[in-house]
Write a protein that holds these residues in place. Sequence first.
Motif, mmCIF file in Angstrom:
data_model
loop_
_atom_site.group_PDB
_atom_site.id
_atom_site.type_symbol
_atom_site.label_atom_id
_atom_site.label_comp_id
_atom_site.label_asym_id
_atom_site.label_seq_id
_atom_site.Cartn_x
_atom_site.Cartn_y
_atom_site.Cartn_z
ATOM 1 N N UNK A 86 -11.178 13.854 3.873
ATOM 2 C CA UNK A 86 -9.801 13.835 4.197
ATOM 3 C C UNK A 86 -9.545 12.628 5.129
ATOM 4 N N UNK A 87 -8.622 11.480 4.927
ATOM 5 C CA UNK A 87 -8.261 10.518 5.862
ATOM 6 C C UNK A 87 -6.818 10.766 6.205
ATOM 7 N N UNK A 88 -6.293 11.320 7.452
ATOM 8 C CA UNK A 88 -4.940 11.519 7.789
ATOM 9 C C UNK A 88 -4.245 10.021 7.977
ATOM 10 N N UNK A 89 -2.953 10.006 7.588
ATOM 11 C CA UNK A 89 -2.139 8.871 7.870
ATOM 12 C C UNK A 89 -0.684 8.943 8.369
ATOM 13 N N UNK A 90 -0.260 8.003 9.157
ATOM 14 C CA UNK A 90 0.822 8.259 9.835
ATOM 15 C C UNK A 90 2.166 8.053 9.029
ATOM 16 N N UNK A 91 1.861 6.870 8.113
ATOM 17 C CA UNK A 91 2.913 6.676 7.110
ATOM 18 C C UNK A 91 3.638 7.837 6.331
ATOM 19 N N UNK A 92 4.534 7.542 5.763
ATOM 20 C CA UNK A 92 5.177 8.643 4.867
ATOM 21 C C UNK A 92 4.660 8.542 3.530
ATOM 22 N N UNK A 93 3.323 8.878 3.222
ATOM 23 C CA UNK A 93 2.671 8.772 1.886
ATOM 24 C C UNK A 93 2.288 7.333 1.813
ATOM 25 N N UNK A 94 1.598 7.377 0.558
ATOM 26 C CA UNK A 94 0.791 6.014 -0.006
ATOM 27 C C UNK A 94 1.102 6.002 -1.379
ATOM 28 N N UNK A 95 2.122 4.858 -1.686
ATOM 29 C CA UNK A 95 2.234 4.933 -3.424
ATOM 30 C C UNK A 95 1.434 3.839 -4.107
ATOM 31 N N UNK A 96 1.030 2.954 -3.221
ATOM 32 C CA UNK A 96 0.270 1.774 -3.896
ATOM 33 C C UNK A 96 -1.097 1.648 -3.085
ATOM 34 N N UNK A 97 -2.138 1.285 -3.727
ATOM 35 C CA UNK A 97 -3.351 0.804 -3.110
ATOM 36 C C UNK A 97 -3.879 -0.272 -3.771
ATOM 37 N N UNK A 98 -4.209 -1.276 -3.068
ATOM 38 C CA UNK A 98 -4.818 -2.572 -3.604
ATOM 39 C C UNK A 98 -5.723 -3.284 -2.578
ATOM 40 N N UNK A 99 -6.596 -4.056 -2.825
ATOM 41 C CA UNK A 99 -7.531 -4.594 -2.033
ATOM 42 C C UNK A 99 -7.836 -6.351 -2.599
ATOM 43 N N UNK A 100 -8.119 -7.052 -1.610
ATOM 44 C CA UNK A 100 -8.195 -8.530 -1.838
ATOM 45 C C UNK A 100 -9.626 -8.914 -2.176
ATOM 46 N N UNK A 134 14.548 -1.208 2.947
ATOM 47 C CA UNK A 134 14.735 0.191 1.989
ATOM 48 C C UNK A 134 13.484 0.802 1.684
ATOM 49 N N UNK A 135 12.723 0.122 0.624
ATOM 50 C CA UNK A 135 11.455 0.965 -0.001
ATOM 51 C C UNK A 135 10.865 -0.220 -0.799
ATOM 52 N N UNK A 136 9.547 0.019 -0.981
ATOM 53 C CA UNK A 136 8.616 -1.007 -1.444
ATOM 54 C C UNK A 136 8.719 -0.617 -2.984
ATOM 55 N N UNK A 137 8.547 -1.753 -3.919
ATOM 56 C CA UNK A 137 8.485 -1.293 -5.116
ATOM 57 C C UNK A 137 7.005 -1.802 -5.654
ATOM 58 N N UNK A 138 6.352 -2.930 -5.312
ATOM 59 C CA UNK A 138 4.966 -3.183 -5.507
ATOM 60 C C UNK A 138 4.278 -4.157 -4.738
ATOM 61 N N UNK A 139 2.938 -4.193 -4.676
ATOM 62 C CA UNK A 139 2.297 -5.286 -3.839
ATOM 63 C C UNK A 139 0.898 -5.529 -4.615
ATOM 64 N N UNK A 140 0.379 -6.613 -4.258
ATOM 65 C CA UNK A 140 -1.108 -6.999 -4.809
ATOM 66 C C UNK A 140 -1.735 -7.927 -3.492
ATOM 67 N N UNK A 141 -3.115 -8.029 -3.416
ATOM 68 C CA UNK A 141 -3.524 -8.764 -2.537
ATOM 69 C C UNK A 141 -4.799 -9.548 -3.148
ATOM 70 N N UNK A 142 -4.826 -10.780 -2.551
ATOM 71 C CA UNK A 142 -6.168 -11.622 -3.139
ATOM 72 C C UNK A 142 -6.450 -12.387 -1.916
ATOM 73 N N UNK A 143 -7.837 -12.016 -1.328
ATOM 74 C CA UNK A 143 -8.295 -12.659 -0.210
ATOM 75 C C UNK A 143 -7.476 -12.466 0.924
ATOM 76 N N UNK A 144 -6.824 -13.194 1.636
ATOM 77 C CA UNK A 144 -5.889 -13.032 2.657
ATOM 78 C C UNK A 144 -4.450 -13.116 2.683
#
Length: 914
Positions: A86-100, A134-144
Amino acid sequence: MQKYTSFQVHDTDEVRDIITVEKCIYVLTKTTLRHQLRRGIPKHTHKSPNMTDMQCLYQVNSTKLLMGGHQDKLIDLDLNKMVETIIPIQEEGCAVLRSGGSSHVACGSANGIVALRDMRAPTKAEHTFRAHTACLSDLDMQGDLLLTCGFTQAVGGVVAEPYIVVWDVRCLRGSNPGQGGWTIHTTSPPLLLHFLPAFSGRAVAASGDGHVSLLHVNAPEERQSIFKVETHSSQCNVMDVASTSQALAFGDQSGHLNLFSPTQNHEPVYNNFSRSTEFADPVEGLPYVRFSDTRFQYSSVPLPQLASGGKWFNELPPEFFRKVYRKPKPVDPEVLKSMKMQGPIGYAPNPKTFKRNQMPYLEESLEEMSISKINGNKVIMQPIPKHYQKLDIRYNKHGPNEELESFNKTGQPGLEATLPNSYCNAMLQVLYYTPPVKATLLAHTCAKEFCLSCELGFLFRMLDTSGGTPCQATNFLRAFRTVPEAAALGLILPDRAPDIRVDLVALIQSWNRFILHQIHYEILETRKKEKELALIANSPPKAPRASNPKERHSLMNGQYSEECQYTELEFLGPTEFDCQEDGELWPGRDEVFFGIQFAGVDGVGPLQNHESHELNNRQAHREETEISQLFAIGRHQLNRCLKCNKEEGRESVVLACALQYPPTGAGGAGEARGGFVELVRASLAARRSTPAWCDHCSRFTPTTQRGRLLRLPPILAINCGGVTVREKAYWAKGVQKEMSDSKRGGSGKPCRYGLHCARPGCHFKHPDRPNTSQSSSKGSSQESHCMLPLQLLIRLQSDGDVIINDKIETNSAESSPINRPDTSRHKKKYVTTHLEEEYSLSAAVVCVEDNPKNLVAYIHTVRDGETQWFMYNDLCIVPVSTDEVIHFGVWWKTPCVLFYTATGGGQCNGDVSS
């Protein structure tokens, strides 16, 4: 995009995310994680009280998954031990997980906050910033680089932002993280984002109404590529990109999937290391038969698996399945006693013990069966017909030769084989009965002393006026011995008795390639000298110049001639000669040209005639001859170095196509699924890998060579090879399969090659070989290997590839090449058929594997309006059937040279989808 399988993962919860790994898939719902095979078989279901409202999945490595959702914790799951961390987080949930691609993972919450976590220490976020108000729709990550899109708070409520925010994660460590980002405006507010994995700095943004933009993240001012996805008046809510970046997939709420790929790529590759699809085993159904059907074969019903034992009681032994012909009854002893011999024929009165034209078969008893079983080990080879064997004729100088008249009753002239190098008589007959070649040689004349074209013309004139009397090619063979190129190729045999070790198969094929090149060169040189004489006659007289030691001129028969200088190296090269940039036919001859104007640089346009170009009109008239117009096959060869990927293309011309056999397989000979047709197709558009010199690498490197056909000849000359053991086994495999391995040796001496012996009809003893029960199922393929098609339909495609059919459709609806289906296994889409030609087999040169070996020719002639096949064996000329010409499933016949003649002009067609 066809449906493969479907299965249900949960009774009520919806699917939130899917991850595909090497052997299976992981499906995430609201409260469970399902592990299933790709066929749909479930393997494991993971449930936990920590999984309350899961949303997203991320694969850290091959043994670890990271799960997040609308809850205050992340779950790190070990797939081997199925243990949660279990990894506790301070944010209000996690809707998207991406890595670069690095150790950092971007976690996006629904309220617009993005946190960067290092998976080596994921308990604490390294950087946290607000990407959208307001809110986040989507995100993606590539490198930096990090892309985000979302919504902003406005006066009227929440509004979608019409741009994409690009963040540089290296600039997020300052006091003001907002300085590390910039925006890129799009046509429609984006809802979905994805980087292109195969390109750096390229991304795809999709909006809810179906507008898709291709962005260059590092150059925001660059023009965007925009296209529209048909969403059927619904919202586009899912998007994905192939790992090769060759395909984009979009899904909408109406249940439709849309696949996009580049215009030039009709068959995109989804991943670089794809695996074959696993399908379920087909269910074998029992055949349906009516109760009143009396012709049903009950042996066609498969038997169930044995519960015990190794075989069924009704299984017959293998000797019951052998092909055994019924033996005829021996001749009555009364007939033999009263028989009177008249030469080789015996006459006896009929004892009238049987009816007229009745020959009863022998009723085998147990004793006779045992005797035949003992004698069955002896191999009785099929005798070679007498008219195929080498003729041994004794000439009568004091009277008529009655033996000669028995060999030839057709009235056609034959060729005597009493002189050395008479092995080429079969090819001389083929050239004589080829009307365009014969007309060209009869019209040729020059002042050269030893000109093979002139001698062939004189020989053909003598055959025309002989009235069926046998002729000798004395003058031609004498001139043939003086050509140094023929000696360099080993085409001249010694004057003594012919050596039985000489390979006539390779010899006659080299002779065929040599004679076509030689005739073309002699006709071309004669035309050049005629033009030089015309220029000298029309020009004013000039003072004599100093003689050049390299050029020797003489006055022969009242005409000016130049002695021809030959080099032996010109005939030691490969089977095809390359056309240089200036149009040379043979390298090293600056005075010889070969005027063929092919398609453009891309090689997909139709052939252009030289006469339509004013600049090259005279040059085309000088460079091309009747031989090149009849036999030349134009190809474009593309060489690509496998080290530096440098490509180099050149055009080449070949007068005789050499068959390229498939590589050696487990059975000792390559298996070609298309038989002879596939061999011709692979030889015309050859593809091979060979070491070659690379200028960029400055050394010999592995190089792939790909040939693209540019021109089809009116007469297709084919050298069948058959020199090596593997190539000979290709034509003899039909007989080898029918003959059991235990019968291949009549001698007690063991063969030195043992089980690996590939010699047809080997007389030595071989060890017992495993029984191949599959031999019966391969009968059709063996039959196609050992049979030549009488007609070939060759299509020249726009990309240089060739499609060949051995059967011509007679239906009027299918007579158009557009409606005719392609039987080639190399299928393409949206190609254009520029040229289509129908070829018919007109001649074939065959090697008879006798002692000594012999060369004969099958020629299709027309006499009094009727077509007939004849076999030419020097002086012996007999009519043969078509089946005897095209079938080679015997051990003593090997094809050497084939001539296919076009039956009509080529047809240019439109687009063909195949």
